[in-house]
Motif scaffolding. Structure first.
Motif, PDB file in Angstrom:
ATOM      1  N   THR A   1       0.856  -1.193   0.000  1.00 45.92           N
ATOM      2  CA  THR A   1       0.000   0.000   0.000  1.00 45.92           C
ATOM      3  C   THR A   1       0.886   1.236   0.000  1.00 45.92           C
ATOM      4  N   THR A   2       0.365   2.304  -0.586  1.00 46.98           N
ATOM      5  CA  THR A   2       1.078   3.573  -0.565  1.00 46.98           C
ATOM      6  C   THR A   2       0.053   4.690  -0.637  1.00 46.98           C
ATOM      7  N   MET A   3       0.536   5.919  -0.601  1.00 47.74           N
ATOM      8  CA  MET A   3      -0.351   7.072  -0.742  1.00 47.74           C
ATOM      9  C   MET A   3       0.353   8.151  -1.520  1.00 47.74           C
ATOM     10  N   HIS A   4      -0.367   9.234  -1.783  1.00 50.78           N
ATOM     11  CA  HIS A   4       0.199  10.326  -2.579  1.00 50.78           C
ATOM     12  C   HIS A   4       1.395  10.917  -1.850  1.00 50.78           C
ATOM     13  N   PRO A   5       2.480  11.246  -2.583  1.00 52.47           N
ATOM     14  CA  PRO A   5       3.682  11.816  -1.944  1.00 52.47           C
ATOM     15  C   PRO A   5       3.419  13.073  -1.128  1.00 52.47           C
ATOM     16  N   ALA A   6       2.303  13.752  -1.379  1.00 55.12           N
ATOM     17  CA  ALA A   6       1.976  14.956  -0.596  1.00 55.12           C
ATOM     18  C   ALA A   6       1.770  14.615   0.877  1.00 55.12           C
ATOM     19  N   TYR A   7       1.538  13.324   1.171  1.00 56.93           N
ATOM     20  CA  TYR A   7       1.306  12.906   2.553  1.00 56.93           C
ATOM     21  C   TYR A   7       2.470  12.100   3.117  1.00 56.93           C
ATOM     22  N   PHE A   8       3.603  12.123   2.419  1.00 60.12           N
ATOM     23  CA  PHE A   8       4.814  11.550   2.994  1.00 60.12           C
ATOM     24  C   PHE A   8       5.315  12.474   4.100  1.00 60.12           C
ATOM     25  N   SER A   9       6.073  11.912   5.023  1.00 55.60           N
ATOM     26  CA  SER A   9       6.449  12.661   6.229  1.00 55.60           C
ATOM     27  C   SER A   9       7.222  13.940   5.937  1.00 55.60           C
ATOM     28  N   GLU A  10       8.074  13.929   4.910  1.00 57.89           N
ATOM     29  CA  GLU A  10       8.857  15.128   4.589  1.00 57.89           C
ATOM     30  C   GLU A  10       7.952  16.291   4.215  1.00 57.89           C
ATOM     31  N   GLU A  11       6.895  16.008   3.443  1.00 61.73           N
ATOM     32  CA  GLU A  11       5.961  17.064   3.037  1.00 61.73           C
ATOM     33  C   GLU A  11       5.092  17.502   4.213  1.00 61.73           C
ATOM     34  N   LEU A  12       4.659  16.544   5.033  1.00 67.11           N
ATOM     35  CA  LEU A  12       3.833  16.903   6.186  1.00 67.11           C
ATOM     36  C   LEU A  12       4.569  17.864   7.114  1.00 67.11           C
ATOM     37  N   LYS A  13       5.867  17.624   7.299  1.00 70.56           N
ATOM     38  CA  LYS A  13       6.655  18.477   8.189  1.00 70.56           C
ATOM     39  C   LYS A  13       6.677  19.931   7.730  1.00 70.56           C
ATOM     40  N   LYS A  14       6.533  20.154   6.428  1.00 66.38           N
ATOM     41  CA  LYS A  14       6.553  21.514   5.898  1.00 66.38           C
ATOM     42  C   LYS A  14       5.263  22.269   6.204  1.00 66.38           C
ATOM     43  N   ASN A  15       4.203  21.530   6.500  1.00 69.20           N
ATOM     44  CA  ASN A  15       2.882  22.145   6.581  1.00 69.20           C
ATOM     45  C   ASN A  15       2.215  22.016   7.943  1.00 69.20           C
ATOM     46  N   CYS A  16       2.975  21.714   8.976  1.00 65.00           N
ATOM     47  CA  CYS A  16       2.401  21.661  10.318  1.00 65.00           C
ATOM     48  C   CYS A  16       3.469  22.051  11.329  1.00 65.00           C
ATOM     49  N   LYS A  17       3.008  22.384  12.511  1.00 65.40           N
ATOM     50  CA  LYS A  17       3.967  22.737  13.565  1.00 65.40           C
ATOM     51  C   LYS A  17       4.540  21.488  14.220  1.00 65.40           C
ATOM     52  N   LYS A  18       3.698  20.484  14.443  1.00 64.65           N
ATOM     53  CA  LYS A  18       4.135  19.250  15.090  1.00 64.65           C
ATOM     54  C   LYS A  18       3.548  18.056  14.340  1.00 64.65           C
ATOM     55  N   LEU A  19       4.380  17.037  14.180  1.00 69.05           N
ATOM     56  CA  LEU A  19       3.952  15.810  13.514  1.00 69.05           C
ATOM     57  C   LEU A  19       4.005  14.670  14.533  1.00 69.05           C
ATOM     58  N   ALA A  20       2.883  13.966  14.691  1.00 72.86           N
ATOM     59  CA  ALA A  20       2.779  12.902  15.701  1.00 72.86           C
ATOM     60  C   ALA A  20       2.563  11.559  15.023  1.00 72.86           C
ATOM     61  N   TYR A  21       3.284  10.551  15.512  1.00 73.41           N
ATOM     62  CA  TYR A  21       3.147   9.191  14.993  1.00 73.41           C
ATOM     63  C   TYR A  21       2.623   8.272  16.085  1.00 73.41           C
ATOM     64  N   VAL A  22       1.580   7.510  15.742  1.00 74.85           N
ATOM     65  CA  VAL A  22       1.029   6.488  16.626  1.00 74.85           C
ATOM     66  C   VAL A  22       0.972   5.189  15.825  1.00 74.85           C
ATOM     67  N   PRO A  23       1.657   4.136  16.247  1.00 71.20           N
ATOM     68  CA  PRO A  23       1.618   2.875  15.493  1.00 71.20           C
ATOM     69  C   PRO A  23       0.196   2.346  15.346  1.00 71.20           C
TER      70      PRO A  23
END
Length: 509
Positions: free
Chosen positions: A207-229
């Motif tokens: 499975t994959t998703m659009h590169p706009a939602y890869f972590s590198e891009e997300l970091k550009k557009n939010c103050k904090k990025l949170a990961y929950v397994p």
């Protein structure tokens, strides 16, 4: 309409105050009365913009805060002072008074509790339970604008050599308001926190998703990025997950236990791991304490019946393929002997996609197996998004040996029977074997192992079914709950609340 308390809006208004202050301080530099009046008019116009923004607040919490702080009244006083200044030449005291008024207004705006913009970006609805209790805590917090925006994802089909688009937005619980992800533009919204449970970026061949939602891009557009397994286990991050991109880029990593955190010792993100528990455990604990009704899609009355969940995992299928399918077919043929026992088969939500992507030669046989199970009413084929409800309704587990679902059964006190996918245990030979007691076979072999029983002739799956039907495993359930009490932090159903509190406290700083 404007929601004043959002960080960016609050900062915009504070910046406007700063601009008005700079213009006010220039008044004495301008000896010309006409130029002074022009500056004063611009100051008044900017003050009116601030007042207009305040009056357009739409949330009750925001309206109350603005009213209690009397900011609009102070702005009106400031505008009146500007008007009086336009009627004469400006002197030093006039500037001092205007700046003093602005300082007061700025402080009143700064004192307003900020509203934080929080967005959850799940992909498969079946994995939503890994985020739900965190979402619930933020959704109940009036200081937060909380959004759920399920992302379109893609599953590989190696037969067609194409990626098939999937969108689960319509599969979430009715009580979860869902926003279409394309209507939530991260670049415009700039949320304070983005929650993700897809850690792979482009490192996943199923499975994959659009590169706009890869972590590198997300970091550009939010103050904090949170990961929950999206999974739980006995307390570790496996080799296949420990070096994925999101883990390195996330500001917060919320893991289930200190033991899980310690499995990441030496990685650059170690100090950003917070062992606060897992929402998946929260969900199970809630439903076990408040047993739900069977889903309508099951079309069954469980009164007077016992139910067992049959779980088949990705790794089991990839390793054992045809042997596993033969085992399942045999099992389907024998469970019909138990009229008061219901089998709930729940394949891993990515199983069909994985078969298409990595074992396409088996897709036809797998489809035939599913059709046989469904068409012959062997049991319930559960494809619902909410696995927690199924676990709460089932009295025990049978199936693959390695699965995060097993840990959910552990904390719910439901006995676990791990079958051998490579071998079919003949029913007659099982009956003839010398039996062992449940106390001898249900145990936790290692710190990272399950409290479970492994299939054998001495305690066969048929023995397990009969003991479930006849309620002979009460003592085993008690031993199980004691053995797994340290599997996670906040194992009282408060992991989501504690994660919410941690983030709010951190943002408030």
């Amino acid at each position: 309409m404007v929601n004043l308390m959002l960080n960016e809006e609050k900062n915009r208004l504070v910046n406007l105050i700063s601009i008005i202050r700079k213009m006010s301080n220039r008044l004495l530099e301008v000896g010309n009365k006409e130029l002074q009046t022009e500056i004063l008019i611009k100051c008044q116009e900017s003050a009116l913009v601030i007042g207009d923004s305040l009056e357009k607040c739409v949330y009750e919490y925001d309206i109350e805060a603005v009213k209690n702080n009397n900011i609009v009244l102070e702005l009106e006083k400031f505008c009146e002072s500007i008007y009086l200044c336009t009627q004469k030449m400006i002197v030093q005291q006039d500037v001092i008074n205007l700046v003093s008024d602005l300082d007061k207004i700025e402080q009143l705006i700064r004192d307003i509790p900020v509203t934080y913009r929080i967005v959850f970006l799940p992909y498969k609805a079946a994995m939503w339970d890994s985020l739900e209790s965190i979402w619930q805590a933020f959704y109940n917090d009036k200081r937060c604008e909380t959004t759920v925006g399920p992302i379109t994802y893609f599953e590989a089909n190696r037969k067609t050599n194409e990626w098939e688009a999937k969108y689960d937005g319509g599969k979430y619980p009715d009580y979860v308001p869902v926003t279409y992800f394309q209507d939530y533009l991260l670049g415009d919204k700039k949320p304070d926190v983005v929650f993700m449970h897809y850690p792979f970026d482009n490192n996943n061949y199923v499975t994959t998703m659009h590169p706009a939602y890869f972590s590198e891009e997300l970091k550009k557009n939010c103050k904090k990025l949170a990961y929950v397994p999206y999974y739980v286990n006995a307390g570790f991050i496996s080799d296949g997950y420990i070096d994925l991109p999101l883990l390195h880029r996330a500001d917060y990593l919320f893991f289930q236990s200190e033991r899980t955190k310690e499995s990441c010792k030496g990685y650059d993100y170690y100090d950003r791991i917070y062992a606060l528990g897992s929402p998946k455990f929260d969900k199970i604990i809630e439903l076990v304490n408040n047993r739900p009704a069977a889903p309508e899609s099951w079309n069954i009355d469980l009164t007077g019946k016992k139910a067992l969940m049959l779980n088949t995992t990705l790794s089991d299928f990839l390793e054992n393929g045809e042997l596993l399918m033969n085992k399942l077919r045999y099992l389907f043929d024998v469970v019909g002997d138990y009229n008061n026992l219901v089998i709930v088969w729940r394949p891993h939500p990515l199983l069909e996609g994985t078969v298409k992507a990595m074992r396409p030669q088996y897709i036809e046989k797998y489809t035939e197996l599913v059709n046989y199970y469904v068409q012959n009413n062997i049991g319930i084929f559960d494809e619902s998004a909410d696995i927690s409800t199924a676990i709460a309704l089932c009295d025990g587990y049978i199936g693959s040996r390695y699965s995060s679902i097993i840990n959910l059964f552990e904390v719910s006190g439901r006995p676990i029977y791990l079958f051998d996918s490579k071998h079919i245990y003949n029913k007659q030979l099982s009956k003839n074997a010398i039996k062992k007691s449940p106390e001898d076979v249900f145990l936790k072999k290692s710190e990272l192992g399950y409290f479970a029983c492994e299939e054998s002739y001495e305690y066969s799956i048929y023995d397990f079914m009969e003991d479930i039907i006849n309620d002979k495993l009460v003592s085993i359930k008690k031993k199980q709950l004691e053995a797994v009490k340290d599997i996670a932090s906040n194992l009282d159903g408060t992991a989501g609340e504690n994660i919410h509190k941690f983030i709010i406290d951190d943002l408030d700083k």
